[in-house]
Design a protein around this motif. Sequence first.
Motif, PDB file in Angstrom:
ATOM      1  N   ASP A  37       0.864  -1.179   0.000  1.00  0.00           N
ATOM      2  CA  ASP A  37       0.000   0.000   0.000  1.00  0.00           C
ATOM      3  C   ASP A  37       0.903   1.232   0.000  1.00  0.00           C
ATOM      4  O   ASP A  37       1.786   1.352   0.842  1.00  0.00           O
ATOM      5  CB  ASP A  37      -0.865  -0.058   1.266  1.00  0.00           C
ATOM      6  N   SER A  39       0.123   4.215   0.737  1.00  0.00           N
ATOM      7  CA  SER A  39      -0.379   5.103   1.788  1.00  0.00           C
ATOM      8  C   SER A  39      -1.186   6.292   1.264  1.00  0.00           C
ATOM      9  O   SER A  39      -1.474   7.216   2.016  1.00  0.00           O
ATOM     10  CB  SER A  39       0.729   5.583   2.736  1.00  0.00           C
ATOM     11  N   ASN A  42      -7.473   5.718  -0.092  1.00  0.00           N
ATOM     12  CA  ASN A  42      -8.222   4.686  -0.818  1.00  0.00           C
ATOM     13  C   ASN A  42      -7.375   3.577  -1.419  1.00  0.00           C
ATOM     14  O   ASN A  42      -7.922   2.660  -2.027  1.00  0.00           O
ATOM     15  CB  ASN A  42      -9.124   5.298  -1.898  1.00  0.00           C
ATOM     16  N   ASP A  44      -5.873   1.301   0.217  1.00  0.00           N
ATOM     17  CA  ASP A  44      -6.241   0.093   0.956  1.00  0.00           C
ATOM     18  C   ASP A  44      -7.561  -0.487   0.453  1.00  0.00           C
ATOM     19  O   ASP A  44      -7.715  -1.704   0.351  1.00  0.00           O
ATOM     20  CB  ASP A  44      -6.305   0.368   2.460  1.00  0.00           C
ATOM     21  N   HIS A  45      -8.500   0.367   0.082  1.00  0.00           N
ATOM     22  CA  HIS A  45      -9.774  -0.110  -0.453  1.00  0.00           C
ATOM     23  C   HIS A  45      -9.584  -0.768  -1.821  1.00  0.00           C
ATOM     24  O   HIS A  45     -10.167  -1.822  -2.100  1.00  0.00           O
ATOM     25  CB  HIS A  45     -10.782   1.030  -0.563  1.00  0.00           C
ATOM     26  N   LEU A  47      -6.829  -2.191  -2.938  1.00  0.00           N
ATOM     27  CA  LEU A  47      -6.152  -3.474  -2.730  1.00  0.00           C
ATOM     28  C   LEU A  47      -7.119  -4.539  -2.217  1.00  0.00           C
ATOM     29  O   LEU A  47      -7.028  -5.698  -2.600  1.00  0.00           O
ATOM     30  CB  LEU A  47      -4.970  -3.308  -1.780  1.00  0.00           C
ATOM     31  N   LYS A  48      -8.054  -4.148  -1.362  1.00  0.00           N
ATOM     32  CA  LYS A  48      -9.050  -5.097  -0.860  1.00  0.00           C
ATOM     33  C   LYS A  48      -9.867  -5.675  -2.012  1.00  0.00           C
ATOM     34  O   LYS A  48     -10.084  -6.881  -2.088  1.00  0.00           O
ATOM     35  CB  LYS A  48      -9.964  -4.411   0.147  1.00  0.00           C
ATOM     36  N   SER A  65       0.178  -7.848   4.045  1.00  0.00           N
ATOM     37  CA  SER A  65      -0.104  -6.477   3.642  1.00  0.00           C
ATOM     38  C   SER A  65       0.818  -5.516   4.386  1.00  0.00           C
ATOM     39  O   SER A  65       0.800  -5.470   5.614  1.00  0.00           O
ATOM     40  CB  SER A  65      -1.568  -6.140   3.937  1.00  0.00           C
ATOM     41  N   ARG A  67       2.588  -1.376   4.330  1.00  0.00           N
ATOM     42  CA  ARG A  67       2.264  -0.014   3.904  1.00  0.00           C
ATOM     43  C   ARG A  67       3.505   0.868   3.953  1.00  0.00           C
ATOM     44  O   ARG A  67       4.253   0.832   4.928  1.00  0.00           O
ATOM     45  CB  ARG A  67       1.184   0.536   4.840  1.00  0.00           C
ATOM     46  N   SER A  92       0.946  -3.908  -5.940  1.00  0.00           N
ATOM     47  CA  SER A  92       1.073  -2.569  -5.368  1.00  0.00           C
ATOM     48  C   SER A  92      -0.004  -1.696  -6.005  1.00  0.00           C
ATOM     49  O   SER A  92      -0.302  -1.840  -7.180  1.00  0.00           O
ATOM     50  CB  SER A  92       2.454  -1.996  -5.663  1.00  0.00           C
TER      51      SER A  92
END
Length: 96
Positions: A37, A39, A42, A44-45, A47-48, A65, A67, A92
């Motif tokens: 991530d 940083s 969004n 993180d969203h 990647l989810k 995971s 960051r 990434s």
Amino acid sequence: MNATVRLVIPEAPPPAAKATGKQRDLKLDGIRLGLLDNSKGNADHLLKFIVEGVKAQIKVASVVSLRKPSPSVPADKAVLDELAEKTDCVISAMGD
């Protein structure tokens, strides 16, 4: 009046990908998936959603995971080393 229009496309050809020289065998119990991530908001969203899509297609044994502290700096060597040691592939992403 005649006019000449000149288009300039400021794109360089993509660099050729280099093989790492190390082939990783994928285990039958699934891949070890790594996430990096950057940083940004969004990421993180995003990647989810990507992980959910990967899991829908192939078996995933684990997800690591990590960051970055800031989007403007490269990942620390320790982060990259951990991903290289504990995962089979890394995704990434950045988001805003």
